[in-house]
Design a protein around this motif. Structure first.
Motif, short mmCIF file in Angstrom:
data_model
loop_
_atom_site.label_atom_id
_atom_site.label_comp_id
_atom_site.label_asym_id
_atom_site.label_seq_id
_atom_site.Cartn_x
_atom_site.Cartn_y
_atom_site.Cartn_z
N VAL A 166 -12.92 4.73 0.48
CA VAL A 166 -14.13 5.53 0.59
C VAL A 166 -15.00 5.09 1.75
CG1 VAL A 166 -16.27 6.16 -0.60
CG2 VAL A 166 -14.12 6.08 -1.88
N MET A 167 -15.09 3.79 1.98
CA MET A 167 -15.96 3.26 3.03
C MET A 167 -15.27 3.17 4.38
SD MET A 167 -18.83 2.93 1.61
CE MET A 167 -19.62 2.71 0.01
N GLY A 168 -14.00 3.55 4.46
CA GLY A 168 -13.30 3.54 5.74
C GLY A 168 -12.88 2.18 6.22
N PHE A 169 -12.65 1.23 5.28
CA PHE A 169 -12.26 -0.12 5.66
C PHE A 169 -10.74 -0.26 5.83
CE2 PHE A 169 -16.20 -1.73 3.20
CZ PHE A 169 -17.01 -1.40 4.28
N CYS A 170 -9.99 0.80 5.60
CA CYS A 170 -8.55 0.76 5.83
C CYS A 170 -8.14 2.08 6.49
CB CYS A 170 -7.77 0.55 4.52
SG CYS A 170 -7.89 1.91 3.34
N THR A 171 -7.01 2.06 7.17
CA THR A 171 -6.52 3.26 7.83
C THR A 171 -5.75 4.13 6.83
OG1 THR A 171 -4.40 2.26 8.44
CG2 THR A 171 -6.27 1.96 9.97
N ASP A 172 -5.48 5.37 7.22
CA ASP A 172 -4.68 6.24 6.37
C ASP A 172 -3.30 5.65 6.12
OD1 ASP A 172 -6.79 7.99 6.31
OD2 ASP A 172 -5.94 9.40 7.78
N GLU A 173 -2.74 5.01 7.14
CA GLU A 173 -1.42 4.40 6.99
C GLU A 173 -1.46 3.23 6.00
OE1 GLU A 173 -2.94 5.05 9.86
OE2 GLU A 173 -1.69 6.74 10.56
N GLN A 174 -2.49 2.39 6.09
CA GLN A 174 -2.62 1.28 5.14
C GLN A 174 -2.82 1.78 3.71
OE1 GLN A 174 -5.92 -0.63 7.15
NE2 GLN A 174 -4.61 -2.29 7.91
N TYR A 175 -3.58 2.83 3.59
CA TYR A 175 -3.85 3.43 2.27
C TYR A 175 -2.56 3.94 1.65
CZ TYR A 175 -6.00 6.78 -1.03
OH TYR A 175 -6.38 7.51 -2.15
N GLU A 176 -1.76 4.65 2.44
CA GLU A 176 -0.50 5.20 1.92
C GLU A 176 0.50 4.07 1.65
OE1 GLU A 176 2.10 7.69 0.32
OE2 GLU A 176 0.03 8.18 0.91
N GLU A 177 0.52 3.06 2.48
CA GLU A 177 1.41 1.92 2.26
C GLU A 177 1.06 1.21 0.95
OE1 GLU A 177 4.23 -1.03 2.46
OE2 GLU A 177 4.13 0.89 3.53
N PHE A 178 -0.22 1.14 0.65
CA PHE A 178 -0.65 0.53 -0.61
C PHE A 178 0.00 1.23 -1.79
CE2 PHE A 178 -3.51 0.77 -4.28
CZ PHE A 178 -3.64 -0.57 -4.60
N PHE A 179 -0.06 2.56 -1.80
CA PHE A 179 0.51 3.30 -2.93
C PHE A 179 2.03 3.21 -2.98
CE2 PHE A 179 -3.56 5.83 -2.90
CZ PHE A 179 -3.98 5.37 -4.14
N GLN A 180 2.66 3.00 -1.84
CA GLN A 180 4.09 2.79 -1.84
C GLN A 180 4.46 1.41 -2.40
OE1 GLN A 180 6.47 5.04 -1.03
NE2 GLN A 180 4.84 6.55 -0.73
N THR A 181 3.59 0.43 -2.15
CA THR A 181 3.91 -0.95 -2.49
C THR A 181 3.46 -1.34 -3.88
OG1 THR A 181 3.69 -1.56 -0.16
CG2 THR A 181 3.61 -3.35 -1.76
N VAL A 182 2.28 -0.88 -4.32
CA VAL A 182 1.70 -1.44 -5.55
C VAL A 182 2.57 -1.24 -6.78
CG1 VAL A 182 0.21 0.55 -6.14
CG2 VAL A 182 -0.46 -1.75 -6.81
N PRO A 183 3.26 -0.11 -6.98
CA PRO A 183 4.12 -0.03 -8.17
C PRO A 183 5.24 -1.07 -8.16
CG PRO A 183 3.70 2.16 -7.27
CD PRO A 183 3.24 1.17 -6.25
N GLU A 184 5.84 -1.29 -6.98
CA GLU A 184 6.89 -2.30 -6.89
C GLU A 184 6.34 -3.70 -7.07
OE1 GLU A 184 10.11 -1.85 -6.93
OE2 GLU A 184 9.60 0.28 -7.15
N PHE A 185 5.16 -3.95 -6.50
CA PHE A 185 4.51 -5.26 -6.66
C PHE A 185 4.26 -5.55 -8.14
CE2 PHE A 185 0.41 -7.64 -6.82
CZ PHE A 185 0.87 -8.84 -6.33
N GLU A 186 3.73 -4.56 -8.85
CA GLU A 186 3.40 -4.79 -10.26
C GLU A 186 4.67 -4.89 -11.11
OE1 GLU A 186 -1.04 -2.75 -10.14
OE2 GLU A 186 0.55 -1.76 -11.28
N ARG A 187 5.69 -4.12 -10.79
CA ARG A 187 6.96 -4.26 -11.52
C ARG A 187 7.55 -5.65 -11.30
NH1 ARG A 187 7.97 1.21 -9.32
NH2 ARG A 187 7.55 2.70 -11.00
N MET A 188 7.39 -6.17 -10.10
CA MET A 188 7.89 -7.50 -9.79
C MET A 188 7.14 -8.55 -10.62
SD MET A 188 8.43 -9.21 -6.04
CE MET A 188 6.82 -8.63 -5.51
#
Length: 316
Positions: A166-188
């Motif tokens: 919301v505050m623009g502290f991350c890029t669109d690419e970082q934001y999308e990478e987060f959603f790609q990574t977080v499910p795998e991170f939490e499953r791990m």
């Protein structure tokens, strides 16, 4: 010559009577919260510590119920703690929600009577320059539990899905990478033996506004309001959209989201603790009996007097 306006406009910061009454109730509740820290005897009736005219009968009964249930649930948390230590279980609990949603109050009640070596809180500040160049999840990993530990994250890696987006502290690419990574991170994490529980504290637009006003008018709580908090108030709708996307994309079977209805702070605390206890298959662990050893006495022991200049003055 100026004339007085017969219908003067109210000061922009003037509060209606109902809001002043609400702020008064909030301040009284904050005193209750401090009182909770002093009440160790679960048989003590908190009402005896207030003048009889301080509350209505209905408010007193609700207060009695709250303290009775809080102490009962906290006793169960102690049993849970013993079981976690005994079995080597590992637990991570995430607390997310809008500013002033009640996360901190719930965390305080959970850890209040537990051993800080077993149950600890991780509340990370904003990342520094070095951390911003690391893998996003890297700074959270050192806070994960070992066997027999419980870690409560007061905000977590989901900062990227909320405030950073919301505050623009991350890029669109970082934001999308987060959603790609977080499910795998939490499953791990789950595969490694960590039980992961995620809570979102939900409050209404009106309730957040009232809590912010209470903080503004309570000198003991003004420190809780940061410029970021005030900006989040302005961007309520953007935070709502970010929250909806976050829940949709990160609610996975291995680590579900649980929504705590937080408009009533005290009910939210009780409901959260009750639900937390239900998520972990703990059992009461038998403790060995404890015998206090006899104190040893030696004829040649003489206690040295304390120099008077280093004694704290007894003002009270």
């Amino acid at each position: 010559m100026t004339t007085l306006d017969p219908h003067p406009h109210p000061h922009p910061n003037a509060l209606p009577p109902e809001m002043l009454e609400r702020i008064g109730r909030d301040i009284a509740d904050s005193y209750d919260e401090e009182l909770e820290l002093e009440l160790d005897d679960r048989d003590l009736d908190p009402d005896t510590l207030l003048p009889p005219h301080a509350r209505s009968d209905e408010e007193k009964e609700a207060r009695r119920m709250y303290f009775r249930e809080l102490f009962r649930l906290q006793a169960e948390l102690v049993k849970l703690q013993d079981w976690v230590v005994h079995t080597g279980h590992k637990v991570v609990i995430l607390f997310e929600g809008r500013d002033a949603a009640g996360k901190g109050g719930a965390i305080k009640r959970i850890v209040q009577r537990l051993n800080p070596r077993v149950c600890r809180v991780a509340a990370l500040p904003a990342p520094n320059d070095r951390e911003r160049t690391q893998w996003y999840f890297q700074r959270y990993v050192p806070h994960l539990p070992a066997a027999g530990e419980i870690v409560l994250f007061d905000r977590s890696w989901y900062n990227r899905a909320g405030v950073e987006r919301v505050m623009g502290f991350c890029t669109d690419e970082q934001y999308e990478e987060f959603f790609q990574t977080v499910p795998e991170f939490e499953r791990m994490l789950v595969r490694s033996g960590i039980q992961l529980i995620k809570y979102w504290f939900s409050i209404s637009d009106e309730e957040q506004n009232a809590r912010f006003l209470s903080r503004i008018h309570d000198p003991l709580k003004q420190w809780k309001l940061s410029p970021m908090d005030l900006e989040s108030r302005r961007r309520w709708e953007e935070y709502t959209k970010a929250k909806e996307i976050m829940l949709e994309r990160t609610h996975i079977p291995e680590a579900k989201w649980w929504i705590v209805q937080g408009v009533d702070k005290k009910r939210a605390r009780l409901n959260c603790i009750h639900h937390l206890l239900d998520q972990i298959p703990y059992e009461e662990v038998d403790r060995p009996s404890i015998a206090l050893p006899e104190r040893e006495y030696h004829e040649d022991y003489v206690r040295r007097p304390v120099p008077p200049e280093i004694i704290v003055p007894e003002i009270y």
